[in-house]
Scaffold this motif. Structure first.
Motif, PDB file in Angstrom:
ATOM      1  N   ALA A 210       0.930  -1.059  -0.031  1.00 45.82           N
ATOM      2  CA  ALA A 210      -0.080   0.026  -0.114  1.00 45.82           C
ATOM      3  C   ALA A 210       0.830   1.313   0.170  1.00 45.82           C
ATOM      4  O   ALA A 210       0.511   2.484   0.208  1.00 45.82           O
ATOM      5  CB  ALA A 210      -0.867  -0.015   1.280  1.00 45.82           C
ATOM      6  N   GLY A 211       2.167   1.204  -0.170  1.00 49.62           N
ATOM      7  CA  GLY A 211       3.100   2.444  -0.200  1.00 49.62           C
ATOM      8  C   GLY A 211       3.098   2.923  -1.468  1.00 49.62           C
ATOM      9  O   GLY A 211       2.459   2.339  -2.422  1.00 49.62           O
ATOM     10  N   GLY A 212       4.298   3.806  -1.342  1.00 49.68           N
ATOM     11  CA  GLY A 212       4.544   4.576  -2.698  1.00 49.68           C
ATOM     12  C   GLY A 212       4.624   3.705  -3.931  1.00 49.68           C
ATOM     13  O   GLY A 212       3.898   3.710  -4.904  1.00 49.68           O
ATOM     14  N   THR A 213       5.715   2.819  -3.956  1.00 53.69           N
ATOM     15  CA  THR A 213       5.745   1.895  -5.321  1.00 53.69           C
ATOM     16  C   THR A 213       4.970   0.748  -5.103  1.00 53.69           C
ATOM     17  O   THR A 213       4.634   0.368  -6.112  1.00 53.69           O
ATOM     18  CB  THR A 213       7.504   1.612  -5.378  1.00 53.69           C
ATOM     19  N   GLY A 214       4.772   0.241  -4.083  1.00 48.79           N
ATOM     20  CA  GLY A 214       3.948  -1.317  -4.023  1.00 48.79           C
ATOM     21  C   GLY A 214       2.565  -0.825  -4.559  1.00 48.79           C
ATOM     22  O   GLY A 214       2.160  -1.994  -5.240  1.00 48.79           O
ATOM     23  N   GLN A 215       1.944   0.367  -4.367  1.00 51.17           N
ATOM     24  CA  GLN A 215       0.452   0.233  -5.031  1.00 51.17           C
ATOM     25  C   GLN A 215       0.717   0.352  -6.507  1.00 51.17           C
ATOM     26  O   GLN A 215      -0.396  -0.214  -7.121  1.00 51.17           O
ATOM     27  CB  GLN A 215       0.035   1.668  -4.645  1.00 51.17           C
ATOM     28  N   PHE A 216       1.970   0.667  -7.177  1.00 53.57           N
ATOM     29  CA  PHE A 216       1.738   0.577  -8.739  1.00 53.57           C
ATOM     30  C   PHE A 216       2.249  -0.985  -9.085  1.00 53.57           C
ATOM     31  O   PHE A 216       1.652  -1.434  -9.922  1.00 53.57           O
ATOM     32  CB  PHE A 216       2.790   1.323  -9.099  1.00 53.57           C
ATOM     33  N   ALA A 217       2.793  -1.787  -8.224  1.00 51.09           N
ATOM     34  CA  ALA A 217       3.264  -3.052  -8.330  1.00 51.09           C
ATOM     35  C   ALA A 217       2.044  -3.963  -8.585  1.00 51.09           C
ATOM     36  O   ALA A 217       1.776  -4.736  -9.176  1.00 51.09           O
ATOM     37  CB  ALA A 217       4.279  -3.628  -7.548  1.00 51.09           C
ATOM     38  N   VAL A 218       1.294  -3.486  -7.439  1.00 51.40           N
ATOM     39  CA  VAL A 218      -0.125  -4.346  -7.268  1.00 51.40           C
ATOM     40  C   VAL A 218      -0.897  -4.102  -8.914  1.00 51.40           C
ATOM     41  O   VAL A 218      -1.454  -5.000  -9.284  1.00 51.40           O
ATOM     42  CB  VAL A 218      -0.981  -3.749  -6.311  1.00 51.40           C
ATOM     43  N   GLN A 219      -0.872  -3.132  -9.192  1.00 53.16           N
ATOM     44  CA  GLN A 219      -1.780  -2.549 -10.462  1.00 53.16           C
ATOM     45  C   GLN A 219      -1.339  -3.098 -11.801  1.00 53.16           C
ATOM     46  O   GLN A 219      -1.964  -3.472 -12.490  1.00 53.16           O
ATOM     47  CB  GLN A 219      -2.040  -0.797 -10.318  1.00 53.16           C
ATOM     48  N   PHE A 220       0.012  -2.983 -11.762  1.00 54.86           N
ATOM     49  CA  PHE A 220       0.439  -3.756 -13.093  1.00 54.86           C
ATOM     50  C   PHE A 220       0.493  -4.943 -13.103  1.00 54.86           C
ATOM     51  O   PHE A 220       0.258  -5.503 -14.142  1.00 54.86           O
ATOM     52  CB  PHE A 220       2.202  -3.088 -13.176  1.00 54.86           C
ATOM     53  N   ALA A 221       0.949  -5.618 -11.760  1.00 58.51           N
ATOM     54  CA  ALA A 221       0.813  -7.328 -11.875  1.00 58.51           C
ATOM     55  C   ALA A 221      -0.923  -7.738 -12.331  1.00 58.51           C
ATOM     56  O   ALA A 221      -1.102  -8.631 -12.945  1.00 58.51           O
ATOM     57  CB  ALA A 221       0.962  -7.490 -10.607  1.00 58.51           C
ATOM     58  N   LYS A 222      -1.561  -6.928 -11.648  1.00 54.47           N
ATOM     59  CA  LYS A 222      -3.065  -7.027 -12.103  1.00 54.47           C
ATOM     60  C   LYS A 222      -3.386  -6.927 -13.759  1.00 54.47           C
ATOM     61  O   LYS A 222      -4.172  -7.878 -14.206  1.00 54.47           O
ATOM     62  CB  LYS A 222      -4.082  -6.231 -11.268  1.00 54.47           C
ATOM     63  N   ARG A 223      -2.780  -5.821 -14.019  1.00 51.30           N
ATOM     64  CA  ARG A 223      -3.082  -5.693 -15.431  1.00 51.30           C
ATOM     65  C   ARG A 223      -2.502  -6.551 -16.408  1.00 51.30           C
ATOM     66  O   ARG A 223      -2.914  -6.761 -17.411  1.00 51.30           O
ATOM     67  CB  ARG A 223      -2.433  -4.305 -16.049  1.00 51.30           C
ATOM     68  N   ALA A 224      -1.525  -7.188 -15.833  1.00 52.03           N
ATOM     69  CA  ALA A 224      -0.789  -8.454 -16.440  1.00 52.03           C
ATOM     70  C   ALA A 224      -1.687  -9.913 -16.596  1.00 52.03           C
ATOM     71  O   ALA A 224      -1.121 -10.943 -16.971  1.00 52.03           O
ATOM     72  CB  ALA A 224       0.685  -8.820 -15.945  1.00 52.03           C
ATOM     73  N   GLY A 225      -2.658  -9.754 -15.738  1.00 57.28           N
ATOM     74  CA  GLY A 225      -3.366 -10.792 -15.541  1.00 57.28           C
ATOM     75  C   GLY A 225      -3.007 -11.704 -14.443  1.00 57.28           C
ATOM     76  O   GLY A 225      -3.489 -12.936 -14.485  1.00 57.28           O
ATOM     77  N   CYS A 226      -2.472 -11.099 -13.655  1.00 60.10           N
ATOM     78  CA  CYS A 226      -2.004 -12.168 -12.448  1.00 60.10           C
ATOM     79  C   CYS A 226      -2.853 -12.066 -11.169  1.00 60.10           C
ATOM     80  O   CYS A 226      -3.813 -11.095 -11.071  1.00 60.10           O
ATOM     81  CB  CYS A 226      -0.549 -11.679 -11.885  1.00 60.10           C
ATOM     82  N   HIS A 227      -2.728 -13.128 -10.472  1.00 60.37           N
ATOM     83  CA  HIS A 227      -3.433 -13.245  -9.013  1.00 60.37           C
ATOM     84  C   HIS A 227      -2.372 -12.262  -8.124  1.00 60.37           C
ATOM     85  O   HIS A 227      -1.275 -12.708  -8.117  1.00 60.37           O
ATOM     86  CB  HIS A 227      -3.746 -14.477  -8.552  1.00 60.37           C
ATOM     87  N   VAL A 228      -2.926 -11.213  -7.469  1.00 58.69           N
ATOM     88  CA  VAL A 228      -2.067 -10.376  -6.737  1.00 58.69           C
ATOM     89  C   VAL A 228      -2.262 -10.436  -5.226  1.00 58.69           C
ATOM     90  O   VAL A 228      -3.396 -10.406  -4.782  1.00 58.69           O
ATOM     91  CB  VAL A 228      -2.081  -8.906  -7.158  1.00 58.69           C
ATOM     92  N   ILE A 229      -1.348 -10.702  -4.361  1.00 62.87           N
ATOM     93  CA  ILE A 229      -1.375 -10.798  -2.993  1.00 62.87           C
ATOM     94  C   ILE A 229      -0.531  -9.387  -2.653  1.00 62.87           C
ATOM     95  O   ILE A 229       0.413  -9.192  -3.039  1.00 62.87           O
ATOM     96  CB  ILE A 229      -0.548 -12.032  -2.318  1.00 62.87           C
ATOM     97  N   GLY A 230      -1.136  -8.858  -1.575  1.00 61.14           N
ATOM     98  CA  GLY A 230      -0.371  -7.771  -1.068  1.00 61.14           C
ATOM     99  C   GLY A 230      -0.289  -7.625   0.544  1.00 61.14           C
ATOM    100  O   GLY A 230      -1.061  -7.696   1.247  1.00 61.14           O
ATOM    101  N   THR A 231       0.863  -7.184   0.998  1.00 59.11           N
ATOM    102  CA  THR A 231       1.101  -7.210   2.429  1.00 59.11           C
ATOM    103  C   THR A 231       0.969  -5.821   2.918  1.00 59.11           C
ATOM    104  O   THR A 231       1.420  -4.740   2.095  1.00 59.11           O
ATOM    105  CB  THR A 231       2.621  -7.596   3.017  1.00 59.11           C
ATOM    106  N   CYS A 232       0.397  -5.419   4.150  1.00 62.14           N
ATOM    107  CA  CYS A 232       0.181  -4.148   4.790  1.00 62.14           C
ATOM    108  C   CYS A 232       0.026  -4.408   5.959  1.00 62.14           C
ATOM    109  O   CYS A 232      -0.265  -5.593   6.654  1.00 62.14           O
ATOM    110  CB  CYS A 232      -0.811  -3.476   3.913  1.00 62.14           C
ATOM    111  N   SER A 233      -0.086  -3.135   6.730  1.00 59.68           N
ATOM    112  CA  SER A 233       0.190  -3.487   8.586  1.00 59.68           C
ATOM    113  C   SER A 233      -1.320  -2.798   8.889  1.00 59.68           C
ATOM    114  O   SER A 233      -1.538  -2.598  10.220  1.00 59.68           O
ATOM    115  CB  SER A 233       1.302  -2.471   8.755  1.00 59.68           C
ATOM    116  N   SER A 234      -2.223  -2.588   8.222  1.00 59.45           N
ATOM    117  CA  SER A 234      -3.623  -2.025   8.781  1.00 59.45           C
ATOM    118  C   SER A 234      -4.932  -2.541   7.800  1.00 59.45           C
ATOM    119  O   SER A 234      -4.628  -2.695   6.584  1.00 59.45           O
ATOM    120  CB  SER A 234      -3.636  -0.590   9.058  1.00 59.45           C
ATOM    121  N   ASP A 235      -6.106  -2.574   8.482  1.00 61.64           N
ATOM    122  CA  ASP A 235      -7.086  -2.766   7.716  1.00 61.64           C
ATOM    123  C   ASP A 235      -7.508  -1.816   6.918  1.00 61.64           C
ATOM    124  O   ASP A 235      -8.059  -2.100   5.715  1.00 61.64           O
ATOM    125  CB  ASP A 235      -8.435  -3.021   8.724  1.00 61.64           C
ATOM    126  N   GLU A 236      -7.157  -0.462   7.151  1.00 61.34           N
ATOM    127  CA  GLU A 236      -7.420   0.680   6.177  1.00 61.34           C
ATOM    128  C   GLU A 236      -6.608   0.385   4.905  1.00 61.34           C
ATOM    129  O   GLU A 236      -7.105   0.723   3.763  1.00 61.34           O
ATOM    130  CB  GLU A 236      -7.078   1.975   6.776  1.00 61.34           C
TER     131      GLU A 236
END
Ligand SMILES: NC(=O)c1ccc[n+]([C@@H]2O[C@H](COP(=O)([O-])OP(=O)(O)OC[C@H]3O[C@@H](n4cnc5c(N)ncnc54)[C@H](OP(=O)(O)O)[C@@H]3O)[C@@H](O)[C@H]2O)c1
Length: 407
Positions: A210-236
């Motif tokens: 959910a950080g500066g670069t992580g948010q983009f990695a999530v979106q680009f991996a998703k655009r490539a048709g991948c299943h994306v897992i993301g770690t973070c430290s809060s429910d928000e």
């Protein structure tokens, strides 16, 4: 393991961040304390040309200067009043409106990028603002009042920064969202494209998602048709990750990351975009699928230590990689400058079409409020290192120019 941040002699790294400029901290002894106004500067038409078109540029400004090497940003960095720098022939003088905070600001202040650079030197990698002055050859592409973003000039944490015109990125307006693309977005875009070898249907794990670069990695991996897992430290943050397409956000403060990965992904993950280091890196290596690729983006959990690296038990690493035909690949943005233009223009287009979320965190929810003014950069760095940020941490250095017609 040697420290990959110690890039002695790396021309690319020096070009990106290690440069000290004439008119920057070199001018410190001649500081004039009072801010005097000057309306037009015309310093020798024979060497360069500056046209402020009546705008009032002060003779001095505030700037964050690294005066002592330390990973403790508050200890390393001092607010100084220095003369506003003068752009050379091919340079722009930018009045910074917003600057971006990067995890590596404290690696830079600790002297880990280029040990040959000694204090005092300017801090800060990236900014966005208005061109308020320029040299003659720079005027073939820019004019006063243009909006421009930039990164790499070691000295963005200042009210005004001089940048080489060729390093400027023209932007349609001064939105902090554009600032998220220069380093954070470009890192995710290029690293996944060049080193990820993503294929449709693969599983990608993004740490600090959910950080500066992580948010983009999530979106680009998703655009490539991948299943994306993301770690973070809060429910928000987990909710935000869901909103940008993350299939399985894992809030590691309430869920055991190792157990969850073992249970829900027994075959392992194909690609890891790894920014945390230490025990998280170990876990990521252990979670790789056969032929998995782990991209080392950073190791933030170690940056605040004296060595800059969190402990990592690497003794059996060759065995683990061999047994899975897996690989670990390092990525450092300055080594991929050839990919930069395409990455930026592609991301700008996605953003313009509403296909890319560029989440900015200006500290509105921070205890002492929004990050406004150069001095709030210290708070912004603390905020990031407390893991509080959701999206890219950005500081508003100055308000919009009151009267545009004066530019
Ligand atoms: N290789 C390159 O060229 C390149 C370029 C840009 C950035 N990076 C790397 O990318 C990573 C993220 O950088 P960023 O600037 O985008 O920062 P960021 O992700 O916006 O902020 C840092 C986040 O890291 C997480 N984190 C996990 N463990 C932490 C710890 N021990 N201390 C502090 N934070 C921790 C926190 O999120 P949670 O609390 O949600 O875990 C925190 O919000 C860093 O490792 C950085 O060096 C590398």
């Amino acid at each position: 393991m040697s420290n990959p941040l110690l890039l002695r002699g790396s021309r690319a790294a020096a070009a990106l961040i290690g440069r000290r400029r004439a008119g920057g901290t070199d001018g410190l002894p001649g500081v004039r304390p009072a801010v005097q106004r000057r309306f037009i500067i015309d310093t020798s038409y024979s060497t360069h040309f500056m046209d402020f078109k009546g705008s009032s540029i002060p003779s001095s400004m505030k700037k964050l200067v690294v005066t002592k090497l330390s990973q403790d940003f508050r200890e390393a960095v001092t607010v100084r009043t220095v003369p506003v720098p003068t752009p050379g022939d091919a340079e722009l003088l930018v009045r910074n409106r917003f600057v971006g905070i990067n995890a590596s600001d404290i690696n830079y202040s600790a002297g880990r990028y280029d040990p040959s650079v000694k204090p005092p030197f300017g801090a800060g990698f990236e900014g966005i603002g208005e061109v308020v002055g320029l040299g003659l050859s720079a005027s073939s592409r820019y004019t006063v009042g243009d909006t421009v973003a930039y990164f790499g000039s070691g000295g963005a944490f200042a009210e005004y920064t001089v940048i080489p015109a060729k390093e400027g990125v023209p932007v349609p307006c001064v939105k902090p969202e554009f600032l998220t693309l220069l380093v954070s977005g470009a890192t995710a875009y290029i690293a996944l494209k060049r080193l990820g070898d993503l294929a449709n249907g693969e599983t990608v794990l993004v740490t600090a998602a959910a950080g500066g670069t992580g948010q983009f990695a999530v979106q680009f991996a998703k655009r490539a048709g991948c299943h994306v897992i993301g770690t973070c430290s809060s429910d928000e943050k987990a909710g935000f990750l869901k909103s940008i397409g993350c299939d399985r956000p894992i809030n590691y403060s309430t869920e055991d990351l190792a157990k969850t990965l073992r249970k829900e992904y027994p075959k392992g993950v194909d690609v890891v975009y790894e920014s945390v280091g230490g025990s998280v890196l170990e876990l990521a290596v252990n979670s790789l699928a056969n032929k998995g690729r782990l991209i080392v983006i950073g190791f933030i959990s170690g940056y605040q230590t004296a060595s800059g690296i969190a402990p990592f038990k690497g003794g059996t690493l060759p065995v683990k990689l061999l047994q899975k035909s897996a690989s670990m690949r390092g990525f450092f943005l300055p080594h991929f400058i050839g990919d930069y233009k395409e990455a930026l223009s592609s991301m700008m287009q996605m953003f313009a079409k509403g296909e890319l979320v560029c989440e900015v965190d200006c500290g509105d929810m921070a205890e002492e409020g929004r990050f406004v003014g150069l001095e709030s950069i210290f708070r912004a760095v603390d905020y990031m290192y407390a893991g509080r940020n959701l999206g890219k941490v950005v500081v508003e250095v100055a308000p919009p120019t009151a009267d545009k017609s004066k530019l």
